[in-house]
Design a protein around this motif. Structure first.
Motif, mmCIF file in Angstrom:
data_model
loop_
_atom_site.group_PDB
_atom_site.id
_atom_site.type_symbol
_atom_site.label_atom_id
_atom_site.label_comp_id
_atom_site.label_asym_id
_atom_site.label_seq_id
_atom_site.Cartn_x
_atom_site.Cartn_y
_atom_site.Cartn_z
ATOM 1 N N ILE A 150 10.403 69.949 48.839
ATOM 2 C CA ILE A 150 11.111 68.603 48.249
ATOM 3 C C ILE A 150 11.725 67.654 49.329
ATOM 4 O O ILE A 150 11.787 66.431 49.537
ATOM 5 C CB ILE A 150 12.145 69.001 47.166
ATOM 6 C CG1 ILE A 150 12.659 67.777 46.293
ATOM 7 C CG2 ILE A 150 13.316 69.354 47.651
ATOM 8 C CD1 ILE A 150 11.466 67.233 45.665
ATOM 9 N N PHE A 151 12.217 68.230 50.411
ATOM 10 C CA PHE A 151 12.995 67.689 51.436
ATOM 11 C C PHE A 151 11.792 66.629 52.290
ATOM 12 O O PHE A 151 12.179 65.659 52.548
ATOM 13 C CB PHE A 151 13.400 68.613 52.511
ATOM 14 C CG PHE A 151 14.503 69.404 51.938
ATOM 15 C CD1 PHE A 151 15.783 68.716 51.955
ATOM 16 C CD2 PHE A 151 14.589 70.678 51.519
ATOM 17 C CE1 PHE A 151 16.901 69.566 51.568
ATOM 18 C CE2 PHE A 151 15.623 71.211 51.053
ATOM 19 C CZ PHE A 151 17.020 70.636 50.996
ATOM 20 N N SER A 152 10.598 67.084 52.245
ATOM 21 C CA SER A 152 9.703 66.336 52.921
ATOM 22 C C SER A 152 9.076 65.224 52.140
ATOM 23 O O SER A 152 8.970 64.145 52.494
ATOM 24 C CB SER A 152 8.458 67.287 53.162
ATOM 25 O OG SER A 152 7.224 66.586 53.955
ATOM 26 N N VAL A 153 9.144 65.561 50.892
ATOM 27 C CA VAL A 153 8.695 64.478 49.898
ATOM 28 C C VAL A 153 9.528 63.353 49.818
ATOM 29 O O VAL A 153 9.453 62.019 49.971
ATOM 30 C CB VAL A 153 8.601 65.069 48.475
ATOM 31 C CG1 VAL A 153 8.255 64.078 47.372
ATOM 32 C CG2 VAL A 153 7.282 66.075 48.521
ATOM 33 N N ILE A 154 11.089 63.891 49.825
ATOM 34 C CA ILE A 154 12.153 62.878 49.669
ATOM 35 C C ILE A 154 12.381 62.076 50.864
ATOM 36 O O ILE A 154 12.362 60.927 50.997
ATOM 37 C CB ILE A 154 13.451 63.467 49.537
ATOM 38 C CG1 ILE A 154 13.628 64.124 48.029
ATOM 39 C CG2 ILE A 154 14.759 62.612 49.587
ATOM 40 C CD1 ILE A 154 14.689 65.076 47.683
ATOM 41 N N ALA A 155 12.171 62.585 52.202
ATOM 42 C CA ALA A 155 12.190 62.045 53.358
ATOM 43 C C ALA A 155 11.031 60.927 53.469
ATOM 44 O O ALA A 155 11.033 59.959 54.000
ATOM 45 C CB ALA A 155 12.092 62.905 54.410
#
Length: 410
Positions: A150-155
């Motif tokens: 999710i961190f990659s998706v948000i970024a």
């Protein structure tokens, strides 16, 4: 009274599941894309990438030391909290390094603190629930690993950053999770030392090798030796997976690799049933078959250029890790005496995820460097070697490993 006991039991399980969720989320968010960051952004040499990535193996070797200390002097949940805080600090420092020596130093220090937490979390979980139920609690580690994407998706899609996986941002995210996890660790059920500290401690205890007496059993000896060798081909995907996908120009590397953890979540749910119905030998063999399938699929994908074969190899990760490696943890807990369960798990991590993983990291790094030409590796040859190696180990498991049935809590 029964209702109160039930509520307490549910509350404990929730705490243990949360512990696993946070511990594996903090592992995945920075470790999964690290190889791509080192090779494609920092442009380190292949041997330098291998040395930095060997930090995981070095940290695993410390797990038996922590296990010996936990057995005698401190509550396991307190040690877990301290180690998570230290891991977060070293990740913050690592994120700021751009040259090889200081970066490797920080990553090694982070892993010296982080890797022992894997055997500690297993010990804590198995101390408060039947060992054959452990895979269902461990499943939440897979949930956390997947959730790290999710961190990659948000970024990329919310903050609209140009890149994430091949930057130092995952290290900052990992550090933040470490600090949150440490606070939650202090709320875990108390897991006191299982050995009287007045019993003293020896070098054998410090290294975890006091649990080496388990190797007197020929079946456990066969299990340990073959598992030690199996980590070598497994390591190619686990350590260099992001490099492989970066070479194939796959977008969202972390999210793609996390498909394997999605599958792992399902297989960890059914691992308990498979262990009980099929027995430990068949469970481990199923995992070894999946390891062969992975590299055969990777070979076909690299040879034909059909990327969907890579997805087959990624998805079977759940079978490999859930059935083989988690099944091996359950088997170890099942055969170890109560007073050395923590050390037995530490010894398993020391030999397999320590020495074996170090050999695997260096061997696979050498193999990649040997068949690398410029920015591209001849992956079909690398995958073919790993396929043959895995198949030989599968055959050896079939004929050499003949354990008795697991003891279960009725």
């Amino acid at each position: 009274m029964n209702t109160l006991t039930t509520k307490q039991g549910i509350g404990t399980k929730v705490q243990l599941c949360t512990m696993m969720f946070m511990q594996y989320m903090l592992s995945a968010v920075w470790w999964v894309p690290l190889a791509a960051y080192l090779s494609h952004t920092l442009r380190l040499e292949v041997y330098q990438v291998s040395l930095v990535l060997s930090a995981m193996a070095i940290g695993a070797m410390a797990s038996s030391f922590i296990g010996a200390i936990a057995d005698r002097y401190f509550a396991a949940e307190k040690i877990l909290a301290v180690l998570n805080i230290l891991t977060g600090v070293f990740l913050l420092l690592a994120a700021q390094q751009i040259s090889f020596v200081p970066l490797m130093t920080c990553v090694v220090l982070a892993m010296l603190c982080h890797m022992p937490t894997q055997s500690l979390t297993s010990t804590i979980a198995m101390s408060h629930t039947p060992s054959e139920q452990f895979p269902r609690i461990r499943m939440f580690g897979s949930v956390g690993w997947v959730a790290s994407g999710i961190f990659s998706v948000i970024a990329l899609h919310v903050m609209h950053l140009s890149a994430f996986d091949d930057t130092n941002l995952p290290m900052y995210c990992g550090a933040a999770i470490c600090f949150v996890a440490a606070l939650l660790n202090l709320r875990l059920p108390h897991t006191p030392p299982s050995v009287d500290k007045r019993a003293g401690i020896s070098v054998m205890d410090i290294t975890g090798f006091s649990a080496f007496s388990l190797m007197k059993d020929k079946n456990y000896r066969a299990f340990m030796i073959l598992t030690f060798l199996a980590i070598i081909p497994f390591n190619l995907y686990h350590v260099y997976g992001s490099m492989i996908l970066a070479d194939e120009h796959v977008q969202n590397i972390t999210v793609t690799l996390n498909l394997g953890q999605l599958a792992e979540m399902f297989f960890l749910v059914i691992t308990t049933s498979i262990l009980i119905k099929s027995g430990i030998k068949n469970t481990l063999i199923f995992g070894m078959i999946a390891l062969v399938v992975r590299y055969a699929s990777f070979y076909i994908g690299a040879e034909t250029g059909l990327q969907w074969f890579y997805y087959i190899g990624i998805i079977v990760h759940g079978l490999i890790f859930g059935l083989f490696f988690v099944g091996g943890q359950v088997y170890t807990d099942n055969v170890a005496p109560k007073e050395m369960k923590a050390q037995a798990q530490g010894l398993l991590f020391f030999l397999v995820w320590g020495i074996g993983f170090l050999i695997g990291t260096l061997w696979n790094g050498w193999l990649i460097g040997l068949f690398r030409d410029g920015d591209k590796c001849n992956w079909p040859i690398v995958f073919a070697i790993s396929t043959v190696f895995s198949f030989i180990l599968l055959i050896l498991f079939v004929f050499l490993f003949k354990p008795v049935a697991l003891k279960t809590d009725k």
